[in-house]
Scaffold this active site. Sequence first.
Site, mmCIF file in Angstrom:
data_model
loop_
_atom_site.group_PDB
_atom_site.id
_atom_site.type_symbol
_atom_site.label_atom_id
_atom_site.label_comp_id
_atom_site.label_asym_id
_atom_site.label_seq_id
_atom_site.Cartn_x
_atom_site.Cartn_y
_atom_site.Cartn_z
ATOM 1 N N CYS A 44 15.901 3.217 4.807
ATOM 2 C CA CYS A 44 15.785 2.588 3.653
ATOM 3 C C CYS A 44 15.685 1.316 3.401
ATOM 4 O O CYS A 44 14.965 0.775 3.410
ATOM 5 C CB CYS A 44 15.172 3.894 2.835
ATOM 6 N N CYS A 49 12.178 1.130 3.768
ATOM 7 C CA CYS A 49 11.473 0.838 2.754
ATOM 8 C C CYS A 49 11.573 0.371 2.195
ATOM 9 O O CYS A 49 10.829 -0.876 1.206
ATOM 10 C CB CYS A 49 11.293 2.613 2.113
ATOM 11 N N LYS A 52 9.512 -3.217 3.893
ATOM 12 C CA LYS A 52 8.756 -3.098 3.896
ATOM 13 C C LYS A 52 7.984 -3.019 2.781
ATOM 14 O O LYS A 52 6.809 -3.955 2.699
ATOM 15 C CB LYS A 52 8.474 -1.321 4.195
ATOM 16 N N TYR A 180 2.068 7.557 7.641
ATOM 17 C CA TYR A 180 1.897 6.588 6.722
ATOM 18 C C TYR A 180 2.677 4.834 7.389
ATOM 19 O O TYR A 180 2.560 4.141 6.631
ATOM 20 C CB TYR A 180 2.950 6.889 5.374
ATOM 21 N N GLU A 184 0.486 1.703 6.766
ATOM 22 C CA GLU A 184 1.064 1.025 5.501
ATOM 23 C C GLU A 184 0.991 -0.288 6.245
ATOM 24 O O GLU A 184 1.068 -1.306 6.022
ATOM 25 C CB GLU A 184 2.500 1.297 5.469
ATOM 26 N N HIS A 438 -5.866 4.489 -23.512
ATOM 27 C CA HIS A 438 -7.190 3.922 -23.479
ATOM 28 C C HIS A 438 -6.840 2.389 -22.716
ATOM 29 O O HIS A 438 -6.269 2.451 -24.095
ATOM 30 C CB HIS A 438 -8.352 4.163 -23.924
ATOM 31 N N GLU A 443 -6.297 7.797 -17.392
ATOM 32 C CA GLU A 443 -6.564 8.731 -18.509
ATOM 33 C C GLU A 443 -7.304 9.945 -17.358
ATOM 34 O O GLU A 443 -7.764 10.729 -18.288
ATOM 35 C CB GLU A 443 -7.450 7.972 -19.613
#
Length: 461
Positions: A44, A49, A52, A180, A184, A438, A443
């Site tokens: 990682c 990760c 990346k 993934y 990616e 909002h 939302e």
Amino acid sequence: MTGKYDYDLFVIGAGSGGVRAARIAASHGAKVAVAEEYRVGGTCVIRGCVPKKLLVYASHFAEDFEEAAGFGWTVGETSFSWKKLIANKDREIDRLNGIYIRNLEKAGVEIIESRAVLKDANTVRLVADGREITAGRILVAVGATPFRPDLPGVEHAITSNEAFHLDALPGRIVVVGGGYIAVEFAGIFNGLGAETIQLYRGPLFMRGFDEDLRKILAEEMVKKGVDLRMNSDIVAIERKAGELHLKLADGDVLKTDAVMYATGRVPNTAGLGLENAGVALGPKGEILVDRFSKTNIDSIYAVGDVTDRANLTPVAIREGQAFAETVFNDNPVAVDHSIIPTAIFSQPEMGTVGLTEVEARTRHGEIDIYKTSFRPMKGTLSGSDEKTFMKLVVEPASQRVLGVHILGPASGELIQAVGIAVTMGGTKAQFDATIAVHPTAAEELVTLKEKWQPPAARAAD
């Protein structure tokens, strides 16, 4: 225990899971050593990760510059330097590597710079100098390694490991895979300006994720310029006149400057000496463990990707902590792998937690679906027609939210918060009772009122 052995705990592998286990065990008074043959931090931090995500950030800027005009900004001449990006990335990885080392040393853990292999249930051998070390408990946390298929010319291909250290950005690249990591990197290379093709041998990539997310992601990636080719696979690679020729299963030939395999990862158990201790392995070479991460040998445990349970860094960290609590603090802790919030840093980004629609129908029969797709507010001025998509999967009787699936900007950030509600067993009524923030895309998660019906059902109504 240390009276009988050199250490109470010997950890093989200084990745996320191994480092957490070592530090927590040491905090409970154990004498601990960690053996690492490359760098402290694991996949990682060093080649996964973290670097990346830095490259993902870099790949967004061309699109951001373009969209700025709609908000009144005039962006002048721009240029991109791959070498500068990689140098800056390397500097950050060095910094993180140093932090991991200092944290281990501060905890009183000894770091041994060597590959370690098992000799028996309580003994490891250091490859660097042949020394043999004994321990009351041995934890295997060596992670996984990229898989490359056995085909002619595959030595010309790179994996995610090498992608972080390329001398130059390829003008053309083919990314092979449908998970993934593949999507990616396809987004990274495409965003940085490379002509990008992604090949996947199946009919639709991202198998295991919600069907709506898979389909919309494919549409959005194509709009951004990625050439997606499903039901396609390479049978041979040949270097000719300074470029790579990829022969496909259908007889077609692709010419490119680089080909990257992102076709999964396999547990990194080869040559580890597990057979010397009698440790049982599964069909993929994964170490088989119980709910407390113990193997079939009482003194040997394993955490992280090497067990092939849920191959994610936060899961490895949680497993490492649970192991240390169980074994060295007399506090049995088993990790729940059933609900794991996950972010995919594709372009657009995805976030998901809980059951997909297909999984929910298989387990629960009838379910309620709430979903929406819209153009985010930013797009009204930027000119972007990128979609944001959100979906709730709800169990009708209890109204419990079984799954949440999001595609769009900041989906990873959103799903972390939403994951708390799903893990707690939140209901649709509780989502509805939450006041909306909002104006935000998020939302929509608390304002979805109308159940989704397939077109045929709507027509019947």
